[in-house]
Design a protein around this motif. Structure first.
Motif, mmCIF file in Angstrom:
data_model
loop_
_atom_site.group_PDB
_atom_site.id
_atom_site.type_symbol
_atom_site.label_atom_id
_atom_site.label_comp_id
_atom_site.label_asym_id
_atom_site.label_seq_id
_atom_site.Cartn_x
_atom_site.Cartn_y
_atom_site.Cartn_z
ATOM 1 N N PRO A 168 4.072 -3.892 9.083
ATOM 2 C CA PRO A 168 5.318 -3.570 8.383
ATOM 3 C C PRO A 168 5.184 -2.276 7.578
ATOM 4 O O PRO A 168 4.224 -2.111 6.815
ATOM 5 N N ALA A 169 6.109 -1.353 7.755
ATOM 6 C CA ALA A 169 6.026 -0.069 7.068
ATOM 7 C C ALA A 169 7.408 0.533 6.894
ATOM 8 O O ALA A 169 8.315 0.300 7.703
ATOM 9 N N VAL A 170 7.564 1.296 5.820
ATOM 10 C CA VAL A 170 8.777 2.078 5.597
ATOM 11 C C VAL A 170 8.362 3.503 5.263
ATOM 12 O O VAL A 170 7.281 3.745 4.716
ATOM 13 N N HIS A 171 9.206 4.460 5.608
ATOM 14 C CA HIS A 171 8.990 5.874 5.306
ATOM 15 C C HIS A 171 10.053 6.314 4.312
ATOM 16 O O HIS A 171 11.246 6.322 4.640
ATOM 17 N N LEU A 172 9.644 6.668 3.114
ATOM 18 C CA LEU A 172 10.585 7.150 2.109
ATOM 19 C C LEU A 172 10.836 8.647 2.307
ATOM 20 O O LEU A 172 10.036 9.346 2.934
ATOM 21 N N ARG A 173 11.919 9.119 1.759
ATOM 22 C CA ARG A 173 12.137 10.556 1.668
ATOM 23 C C ARG A 173 11.488 11.046 0.387
ATOM 24 O O ARG A 173 11.372 10.288 -0.583
ATOM 25 N N SER A 174 11.087 12.310 0.377
ATOM 26 C CA SER A 174 10.405 12.807 -0.822
ATOM 27 C C SER A 174 10.665 14.292 -1.026
ATOM 28 O O SER A 174 10.931 15.035 -0.075
ATOM 29 N N TRP A 175 10.598 14.695 -2.275
ATOM 30 C CA TRP A 175 10.537 16.114 -2.613
ATOM 31 C C TRP A 175 9.079 16.519 -2.550
ATOM 32 O O TRP A 175 8.198 15.783 -2.995
ATOM 33 N N ILE B 251 0.858 -1.179 0.000
ATOM 34 C CA ILE B 251 0.000 0.000 0.000
ATOM 35 C C ILE B 251 0.897 1.233 0.000
ATOM 36 O O ILE B 251 1.829 1.326 0.794
ATOM 37 N N VAL B 252 0.624 2.185 -0.894
ATOM 38 C CA VAL B 252 1.493 3.354 -1.063
ATOM 39 C C VAL B 252 0.695 4.637 -0.819
ATOM 40 O O VAL B 252 0.228 5.278 -1.765
ATOM 41 N N PRO B 253 0.497 5.021 0.451
ATOM 42 C CA PRO B 253 -0.184 6.276 0.758
ATOM 43 C C PRO B 253 0.818 7.433 0.815
ATOM 44 O O PRO B 253 2.040 7.198 0.851
ATOM 45 N N PRO B 254 0.336 8.676 0.850
ATOM 46 C CA PRO B 254 1.275 9.808 0.900
ATOM 47 C C PRO B 254 2.094 9.846 2.184
ATOM 48 O O PRO B 254 3.327 9.805 2.140
ATOM 49 N N THR B 255 1.432 9.929 3.337
ATOM 50 C CA THR B 255 2.098 10.045 4.632
ATOM 51 C C THR B 255 1.300 9.282 5.679
ATOM 52 O O THR B 255 0.097 9.049 5.512
ATOM 53 N N PRO B 256 1.920 8.910 6.795
ATOM 54 C CA PRO B 256 1.170 8.264 7.870
ATOM 55 C C PRO B 256 0.262 9.276 8.579
ATOM 56 O O PRO B 256 0.701 10.381 8.917
ATOM 57 N N VAL B 257 -1.004 8.913 8.745
ATOM 58 C CA VAL B 257 -1.962 9.773 9.444
ATOM 59 C C VAL B 257 -2.679 8.937 10.503
ATOM 60 O O VAL B 257 -2.910 7.734 10.298
ATOM 61 N N PRO B 258 -3.027 9.525 11.630
ATOM 62 C CA PRO B 258 -3.608 8.737 12.732
ATOM 63 C C PRO B 258 -4.869 7.977 12.359
ATOM 64 O O PRO B 258 -5.068 6.839 12.798
ATOM 65 N N TYR B 259 -5.732 8.583 11.531
ATOM 66 C CA TYR B 259 -7.036 7.962 11.291
ATOM 67 C C TYR B 259 -6.961 6.716 10.400
ATOM 68 O O TYR B 259 -7.926 5.947 10.345
ATOM 69 N N ARG B 260 -5.844 6.495 9.712
ATOM 70 C CA ARG B 260 -5.739 5.283 8.887
ATOM 71 C C ARG B 260 -5.048 4.134 9.612
ATOM 72 O O ARG B 260 -5.011 3.011 9.096
ATOM 73 N N GLU B 261 -4.497 4.379 10.783
ATOM 74 C CA GLU B 261 -3.779 3.325 11.489
ATOM 75 C C GLU B 261 -4.658 2.094 11.756
ATOM 76 O O GLU B 261 -4.216 0.964 11.545
ATOM 77 N N PRO B 262 -5.908 2.248 12.223
ATOM 78 C CA PRO B 262 -6.729 1.049 12.469
ATOM 79 C C PRO B 262 -6.991 0.237 11.201
ATOM 80 O O PRO B 262 -7.032 -1.000 11.254
ATOM 81 N N LEU B 263 -7.166 0.909 10.056
ATOM 82 C CA LEU B 263 -7.406 0.187 8.801
ATOM 83 C C LEU B 263 -6.195 -0.660 8.441
ATOM 84 O O LEU B 263 -6.329 -1.860 8.164
ATOM 85 N N PHE B 264 -5.015 -0.079 8.447
ATOM 86 C CA PHE B 264 -3.831 -0.830 8.052
ATOM 87 C C PHE B 264 -3.511 -1.937 9.055
ATOM 88 O O PHE B 264 -3.041 -3.014 8.671
ATOM 89 N N ARG B 265 -3.771 -1.689 10.318
ATOM 90 C CA ARG B 265 -3.583 -2.749 11.319
ATOM 91 C C ARG B 265 -4.539 -3.907 11.046
ATOM 92 O O ARG B 265 -4.134 -5.078 11.080
ATOM 93 N N SER B 266 -5.795 -3.599 10.740
ATOM 94 C CA SER B 266 -6.785 -4.653 10.469
ATOM 95 C C SER B 266 -6.438 -5.422 9.203
ATOM 96 O O SER B 266 -6.594 -6.652 9.151
ATOM 97 N N LEU B 267 -5.967 -4.736 8.175
ATOM 98 C CA LEU B 267 -5.565 -5.421 6.950
ATOM 99 C C LEU B 267 -4.374 -6.341 7.217
ATOM 100 O O LEU B 267 -4.307 -7.457 6.678
#
Length: 405
Positions: free
Chosen positions: A57-64, A7-23
């Motif tokens: 499992p998650a990684v944070h990329l650097r971005s312009w 899954i490739v979202p823009p940035t981590p946000v609090p309100y999506r944490e439960p969805l990704f945990r459930s998936l």
């Protein structure tokens, strides 16, 4: 064997944490999340608002990042293809139609993997886009193996692009609703009756033009709501804060500005409120509406918000308004402030809708990934007797005249 899904979202946000945990917890999927950036410096929130640790499992990329005043910045993530190669997914789910989406499509086609777009965009965005960009949305949507729409309105936009309905799943925009339920339940027994005054009207969000807080303050004044009958509270930060405070003083509306509240502080604000107002002129979904329903609030919601019709249902738990009409907004405020029985009924309906939609986004997301992977020969479709995963029940949107695939 579980389907590997990146899954490739823009940035981590609090309100999506439960969805990704459930998936991550679902047997059908082996999920990894590749964030295009660890945060957005131009966003009107402190850096600590963006989660850094995750229960999946998650990684944070650097971005312009190209900043856009009041809007989400455009991101160009570094080494996205390397992260995809490391995850080796059967299916990639990428947010919207920006540079990362184009790069993910190219990677998926070269490696014969499924490509899915998650989109909040409703038909309201089309008039804001230049012709070339609208054309790009159509092309990417038609090229995708599947699409996950955050609302029925987003699904309607995809159908208008000519995308077959069976390739579109409605997975309501995720929200971390449990803290709002808990805080509201804890306050319920001790709370004042619905007829008590003053009625507390709250609104939350970044203090930027799209959120339309100026109209809300002016509508409060037009409705003739006095401090004895109702009070308005706004939580959020942004470059319009000074202007909004001046407007409140000029109109004589005693607004309480809370400033930025952390995710841990917000549930307490909702628990002591009576009405939630979201009158944005542009709101792809409106996560706060899901939070308000979970807190059992009556809702005033912009007709153009993605949540309208799915979570904020006109006449049931909400009054839908034209965000460009001060008379419309003032009339809705006046109705709810003056009618405690209406507020009580709509509050009960909000709690019911919260339960009806609970977890639906997880099932719909899984189904969309399984179907898209099957299109590329990376999995068997739901319902196949030889499939390793069960077929989850899709969310059935409550917007009149629409269905879910």
């Amino acid at each position: 064997m579980a389907i590997r899904c990146a899954i490739v979202p823009p940035t981590p946000v609090p309100y999506r944490e439960p969805l990704f945990r459930s998936l991550h917890e679902r047997d059908e999927l082996d999920v990894s999340v590749i964030y295009q950036s660890a945060g957005q410096p131009s966003w009107d929130v402190p850096p600590e608002w963006f989660p850094r640790e995750h229960p999946y499992p998650a990684v944070h990329l650097r971005s312009w990042q190209r900043r856009r005043a009041g809007r989400t910045p455009v991101l160009w993530p570094h080494r996205l293809e390397r992260a995809l190669r490391s995850a080796d997914p059967d299916c990639v789910v990428v947010s919207e139609y920006g540079p990362a989406s184009l790069r993910a499509l190219n990677w998926c086609r070269r490696h014969k993997r499924a490509y899915v777009i998650f989109t909040e965009c409703t038909p309201g965005i089309d008039s804001m886009l230049p012709r070339w960009q609208l054309g790009l949305h159509r092309r990417l949507g038609r090229d995708a193996d599947g699409l996950i729409a955050a609302s029925s309105a987003a699904r309607a936009r995809l159908l208008a692009f000519g995308i077959p309905g069976e390739r579109i799943a409605v997975a309501l925009q995720a929200a971390d609703v449990e803290p709002f339920r808990a805080a509201a339940a804890a306050r319920r027994d001790a709370a004042a009756p619905a007829s008590a005054t003053p009625v507390r009207v709250i609104s939350t969000g970044r203090l930027v033009p799209d959120k339309n807080f100026g109209m809300l303050i002016e509508a409060f004044a037009m409705a003739g709501l006095t401090p004895a009958s109702a009070r308005l509270e706004i939580a959020g930060a942004g470059f319009l804060e000074h202007d909004l405070k001046e407007l409140a003083t000029r109109t004589g509306v005693p607004v309480r500005f809370h400033g930025h509240l952390s995710p841990e502080e917000l549930p307490a604000l909702y628990a002591t409120a009576d009405v939630y107002a979201l009158i944005s002129t542009y709101e792809p979904f409106g996560v706060a509406v899901r939070e308000a329903a979970a807190a059992g609030l009556s809702i005033i919601c912009s007709k153009t918000a993605g949540a309208a019709g799915d979570v904020a249902i006109d006449g049931r738990n909400a009054l839908l308004v034209n965000p460009y009409s001060i008379e419309d907004v003032a009339g809705a405020l006046g109705r709810l402030v003056s009618d405690p029985d209406l507020r009580l009924r709509m509050a009960e309906e909000s709690r019911a809708i919260d339960l009806e939609t609970d977890g639906s986004e997880v099932d719909a997301f899984v189904e969309a990934v399984v179907r898209a992977a099957a299109r590329r020969g990376r999995a068997r479709p739901p319902g196949d007797p030889h499939s390793n995963g069960k077929a989850p029940a899709a969310y059935r949107p409550s917007r009149a005249g629409s269905t879910s695939s």
